[in-house]
Design an enzyme around this catalytic site. Structure first.
Site, short mmCIF file in Angstrom:
data_model
loop_
_atom_site.label_atom_id
_atom_site.label_comp_id
_atom_site.label_asym_id
_atom_site.label_seq_id
_atom_site.Cartn_x
_atom_site.Cartn_y
_atom_site.Cartn_z
N LYS A 140 27.61 22.66 -15.27
CA LYS A 140 27.67 24.01 -16.30
C LYS A 140 26.44 23.29 -17.54
O LYS A 140 26.40 22.17 -18.21
CB LYS A 140 29.18 24.16 -16.95
CG LYS A 140 29.02 25.63 -17.83
CD LYS A 140 29.85 25.77 -18.99
CE LYS A 140 29.82 27.30 -19.33
NZ LYS A 140 31.39 27.75 -19.77
N GLY A 167 28.01 16.79 -21.45
CA GLY A 167 27.25 15.97 -20.29
C GLY A 167 26.09 16.35 -19.53
O GLY A 167 25.10 15.45 -19.41
N CYS A 168 26.40 17.90 -19.16
CA CYS A 168 25.54 17.97 -18.26
C CYS A 168 24.20 18.44 -19.28
O CYS A 168 22.86 17.52 -18.90
CB CYS A 168 25.71 19.81 -17.95
SG CYS A 168 27.29 19.43 -16.71
N THR A 169 24.03 18.46 -20.60
CA THR A 169 23.12 18.62 -21.06
C THR A 169 22.11 17.30 -21.56
O THR A 169 21.02 16.30 -20.95
CB THR A 169 23.15 19.19 -22.60
OG1 THR A 169 23.61 20.10 -22.78
CG2 THR A 169 21.97 18.87 -23.74
N SER A 215 20.85 16.49 -17.42
CA SER A 215 19.89 16.64 -17.71
C SER A 215 18.30 16.01 -18.49
O SER A 215 16.89 16.29 -17.92
CB SER A 215 19.50 18.40 -18.13
OG SER A 215 20.64 19.10 -17.01
#
Length: 153
Positions: free
Chosen positions: A40, A45-47, A50
């Site tokens: 998401k 974690g995704c930030t 990325s």
């Protein structure tokens, strides 16, 4: 569908990114392609994952590799995420989770005793010939971008 094993042909895809541009697997023929699936936009974690790929983008580009991030939210969400964090590579919107299913990353997950379907954090390194070179399952974000970069032939 099951995860794609190394040595197998990567499934074709056609998705739009945060700027409305269409990306297809064949667009990357002749160069290495990193496709990382993340659950998401704008989650911690995704930030981090990325931003780590963004930090390594110049080195990856010198290795003739492209980076694509994929998750299920729409192009508008991807645009906000990219703008907020200065992400310059394509983030593909797989709102109907078609690509996630083709790559085997749309799986049953469990959180707080509740079962649901979602993307399992997974990265594929696809070679210039369109075949999977390596796959990382249940990715731990810390240092992952460096590990993937080191695996590029």
């Amino acid at each position: 569908m099951p995860l794609i094993e190394p040595g197998k042909k990567a499934p074709s895809f056609t998705l739009q990114d945060q700027r409305g541009q269409t990306h297809r697997l064949v667009d990357y023929a002749g160069r290495s392609l990193i496709v990382y699936f993340y659950p998401k936009d704008n989650t911690p974690g995704c930030t981090q994952e990325s931003c780590d790929f963004q930090s390594n983008l110049a080195a990856l580009t010198r290795q003739k590799a492209a980076v694509l991030g994929v998750s299920i939210l729409d192009e508008k969400s991807k645009a906000k995420f990219a703008d907020k964090h200065g992400l310059t590579f394509p983030l593909l919107a797989d709102a109907d989770h078609v690509m996630a299913e083709q790559y085997g990353v749309w799986q049953q997950k469990m959180r707080y005793g509740r079962s649901y379907m979602g993307i399992v954090r997974t990265t594929y390194l696809i070679g210039p010939d369109g075949k999977v070179i390596q796959r990382w399952d249940k990715v731990k974000v810390d240092g992952h971008a460096d590990i993937v970069g080191a695996a590029i032939p």
